[in-house]
Design an enzyme around this catalytic site. Structure first.
Site, PDB file in Angstrom:
ATOM      1  N   SER A   1     -98.857  15.718  13.584  1.00  0.00           N
ATOM      2  CA  SER A   1     -99.776  15.066  12.761  1.00  0.00           C
ATOM      3  C   SER A   1     -99.141  13.822  12.133  1.00  0.00           C
ATOM      4  CB  SER A   1     -99.391  15.683  11.407  1.00  0.00           C
ATOM      5  OG  SER A   1     -99.765  16.902  11.327  1.00  0.00           O
TER       6      SER A   1
ATOM      7  N   ARG B   1     -92.768  16.519   3.642  1.00  0.00           N
ATOM      8  CA  ARG B   1     -92.649  15.888   5.190  1.00  0.00           C
ATOM      9  C   ARG B   1     -91.022  14.776   5.167  1.00  0.00           C
ATOM     10  NH1 ARG B   1     -93.491  19.780   6.019  1.00  0.00           N
ATOM     11  NH2 ARG B   1     -95.460  20.232   7.175  1.00  0.00           N
TER      12      ARG B   1
ATOM     13  N   GLU C   1     -97.026   9.766   9.357  1.00  0.00           N
ATOM     14  CA  GLU C   1     -95.803  11.180   9.446  1.00  0.00           C
ATOM     15  C   GLU C   1     -94.906  10.775  10.752  1.00  0.00           C
ATOM     16  OE1 GLU C   1     -97.090  14.698   8.057  1.00  0.00           O
ATOM     17  OE2 GLU C   1     -95.624  15.535  10.400  1.00  0.00           O
TER      18      GLU C   1
HETATM   19  C1  LIG Z   1     -98.546  19.906  19.439  1.00  0.00           C
HETATM   20  C2  LIG Z   1     -97.635  19.383  17.341  1.00  0.00           C
HETATM   21  C3  LIG Z   1     -97.569  20.520  16.090  1.00  0.00           C
HETATM   22  C4  LIG Z   1     -96.292  20.254  15.118  1.00  0.00           C
HETATM   23  N1  LIG Z   1     -96.368  20.718  14.525  1.00  0.00           N
HETATM   24  C5  LIG Z   1     -96.665  20.521  13.149  1.00  0.00           C
HETATM   25  C6  LIG Z   1     -96.230  21.211  11.685  1.00  0.00           C
HETATM   26  O1  LIG Z   1     -96.508  22.099  11.858  1.00  0.00           O
HETATM   27  N2  LIG Z   1     -94.912  21.082  10.249  1.00  0.00           N
HETATM   28  C7  LIG Z   1     -94.472  19.509  10.695  1.00  0.00           C
HETATM   29  O2  LIG Z   1     -94.060  20.188   9.697  1.00  0.00           O
HETATM   30  N3  LIG Z   1     -94.697  19.125  12.185  1.00  0.00           N
HETATM   31  C8  LIG Z   1     -95.507  19.489  13.316  1.00  0.00           C
HETATM   32  N4  LIG Z   1     -95.529  18.898  14.567  1.00  0.00           N
HETATM   33  C9  LIG Z   1     -94.343  17.567  14.257  1.00  0.00           C
HETATM   34  C10 LIG Z   1     -92.525  17.260  14.802  1.00  0.00           C
HETATM   35  O3  LIG Z   1     -93.162  18.541  16.088  1.00  0.00           O
HETATM   36  C11 LIG Z   1     -91.461  18.201  13.957  1.00  0.00           C
HETATM   37  O4  LIG Z   1     -91.801  16.814  12.827  1.00  0.00           O
HETATM   38  C12 LIG Z   1     -90.146  18.244  14.210  1.00  0.00           C
HETATM   39  O5  LIG Z   1     -89.578  19.384  13.823  1.00  0.00           O
HETATM   40  C13 LIG Z   1     -89.472  17.338  14.841  1.00  0.00           C
HETATM   41  O6  LIG Z   1     -88.503  17.559  15.879  1.00  0.00           O
HETATM   42  P1  LIG Z   1     -88.017  16.855  16.705  1.00  0.00           P
HETATM   43  O7  LIG Z   1     -86.608  17.337  16.838  1.00  0.00           O
HETATM   44  O8  LIG Z   1     -88.712  16.618  17.402  1.00  0.00           O
HETATM   45  O9  LIG Z   1     -87.433  15.493  16.485  1.00  0.00           O
HETATM   46  P2  LIG Z   1     -88.075  13.594  16.349  1.00  0.00           P
HETATM   47  O10 LIG Z   1     -88.985  14.200  16.690  1.00  0.00           O
HETATM   48  O11 LIG Z   1     -87.026  13.934  18.371  1.00  0.00           O
HETATM   49  O12 LIG Z   1     -88.010  13.047  15.836  1.00  0.00           O
HETATM   50  C14 LIG Z   1     -88.286  12.533  14.333  1.00  0.00           C
HETATM   51  C15 LIG Z   1     -87.474  12.497  13.104  1.00  0.00           C
HETATM   52  O13 LIG Z   1     -86.252  13.135  13.081  1.00  0.00           O
HETATM   53  C16 LIG Z   1     -84.969  12.097  12.935  1.00  0.00           C
HETATM   54  N5  LIG Z   1     -84.263  13.207  13.774  1.00  0.00           N
HETATM   55  C17 LIG Z   1     -84.230  13.966  14.460  1.00  0.00           C
HETATM   56  N6  LIG Z   1     -82.750  14.360  15.259  1.00  0.00           N
HETATM   57  C18 LIG Z   1     -82.173  13.992  14.061  1.00  0.00           C
HETATM   58  C19 LIG Z   1     -80.983  14.112  13.311  1.00  0.00           C
HETATM   59  N7  LIG Z   1     -80.196  15.364  14.826  1.00  0.00           N
HETATM   60  N8  LIG Z   1     -80.718  13.662  12.385  1.00  0.00           N
HETATM   61  C20 LIG Z   1     -80.517  12.577  11.775  1.00  0.00           C
HETATM   62  N9  LIG Z   1     -81.802  12.678  12.579  1.00  0.00           N
HETATM   63  C21 LIG Z   1     -83.031  12.900  13.107  1.00  0.00           C
HETATM   64  C22 LIG Z   1     -85.655  10.759  14.260  1.00  0.00           C
HETATM   65  O14 LIG Z   1     -84.434   9.647  14.600  1.00  0.00           O
HETATM   66  C23 LIG Z   1     -86.507  11.182  13.737  1.00  0.00           C
HETATM   67  O15 LIG Z   1     -86.971  10.124  13.079  1.00  0.00           O
HETATM   68  C24 LIG Z   1     -95.332  18.653  15.493  1.00  0.00           C
HETATM   69  C25 LIG Z   1     -95.909  18.366  16.407  1.00  0.00           C
HETATM   70  C26 LIG Z   1     -96.274  18.345  17.685  1.00  0.00           C
HETATM   71  C27 LIG Z   1     -96.232  17.670  18.928  1.00  0.00           C
END
Ligand SMILES: Cc1cc2nc3c(=O)[nH]c(=O)nc-3n(C[C@H](O)[C@H](O)[C@H](O)COP(=O)(O)OP(=O)(O)OC[C@H]3O[C@@H](n4cnc5c(N)ncnc54)[C@H](O)[C@@H]3O)c2cc1C
Length: 294
Positions: free
Chosen positions: A217, A168, A287
């Protein structure tokens, strides 16, 4: 506003972040900037000198924005970062591509390894930053290199070996914005790939909350332990703070029941951490990324 005078992108002042976050909570971003393409982002980063006041977001699926809002500029990559190009021996994917879209596209092209991404919300940029994973796979396994832009607007390509991927976490410096990635192109059977996606989607529906306001998570799993089990065994299951509760389906997911604010959610998380520490001696680490003013 002078920073955006040459920009083709969208600039919004005092933008309510609750419109973007999966929790549907959070205060206002002083400025939300959606650069249309690399040049837009480059021009802004070159001219805006207060680098500490720049944050980037993806799909906000792992993000808690505090109720006091966020000072400075929040960058959300726009349409020019939403592309998937097929090259002879790799794929180039823009950072604002949604995980599910990439997974479906790969299935159509019979490229394997991306199946798990159809069950993780968010974008490729966010997923690379977080090294997202599930069902025994992590995004790091699909990466050849990552193209980043630093906060001065300069481009750089990081080979996979230069990136310190861990559970992660990508270890990618906060001063880098991920703008695209070169991904592996391994051929597979289209039928097998589609079957796997269906299996994962069904498993997910059974074991994790869907159709609720959650941020995924809450805590990372400590080594050789499961956060959800520690939370359950510590007797936290029925904890409630304001409009925030723990999911009935999965103890490591916090849920906005409809009237929670970010303070409720963060306080509930901290209450869980204290109880788990008291009961088990285990320190849970967030996380979910938290930004903004309380
Ligand atoms: C219902 C649900 C289920 C989920 N299941 C999982 C799972 O099974 N496994 C898992 O690992 N995660 C899971 N997640 C968490 C989440 O979906 C992942 O971590 C996802 O990949 C985050 O992507 P995001 O674009 O939404 O990032 P954001 O939530 O917008 O950002 C997360 C972090 O990434 C950084 N970030 C975003 N984009 C960039 C970029 N382009 N460059 C640099 N930094 C950046 C942000 O600054 C922040 O610190 C889940 C979430 C939900 C709501």
């Amino acid at each position: 506003m002078k920073y955006f005078s040459k920009s083709k992108g969208v600039v919004k002042l005092n933008f309510p972040m609750s419109k973007l976050t999966w929790f549907q909570t959070g205060g206002k971003a002083q400025v939300l900037f959606i650069p249309e393409n690399r040049l837009d982002l480059h021009l802004f980063l070159k001219s805006f000198k207060e680098k500490k006041l720049i944050n980037i977001i993806g799909g906000c699926s792992n993000l808690l924005v505090r109720d006091g809002g966020v000072k400075g500029v929040i960058v959300k990559l726009g349409s020019g970062f939403d592309f998937i190009n097929f090259e002879s021996d790799h794929i180039i994917c823009g950072a604002s591509v949604k995980n599910i879209n990439l997974s479906n596209k790969m299935a159509k092209k019979s490229i394997r390894g991306f199946e798990f991404l159809s069950t993780i919300p968010g974008t490729i940029g966010g997923s690379i930053f977080m090294n997202s994973g599930c069902f025994g796979s992590e995004i790091k396994n699909l990466i050849k290199s990552v193209i980043v832009m630093n906060k001065n607007g300069d481009l750089k390509e990081l080979e996979k070996e230069q990136i310190n991927f861990k559970y992660r976490s990508s270890g990618i410096n906060k001063n880098y914005f991920i703008i695209a990635a070169k991904l592996k192109k391994n051929k597979g059977s289209k039928i097998a790939i589609k079957k796997k996606i269906k299996k994962y989607v069904n498993l997910r529906k059974k074991t994790q909350p869907n159709k609720v306001l959650t941020g995924g998570s809450t805590f990372t799993n400590p080594e050789r332990k499961k956060a959800w089990k520690l939370i359950k065994d510590s007797g936290c299951e029925n904890m409630i703070v304001g409009g925030a509760k723990i999911s009935d389906k999965h103890c490591n997911f916090l849920v906005n029941t409809g009237h929670a604010n970010s303070k409720d959610l963060e306080n509930l998380g901290n209450k869980i951490r204290s109880k788990v520490f008291k009961e088990t001696g285990e320190k849970l680490n967030w996380e979910i990324k938290r930004i903004g003013i309380r």
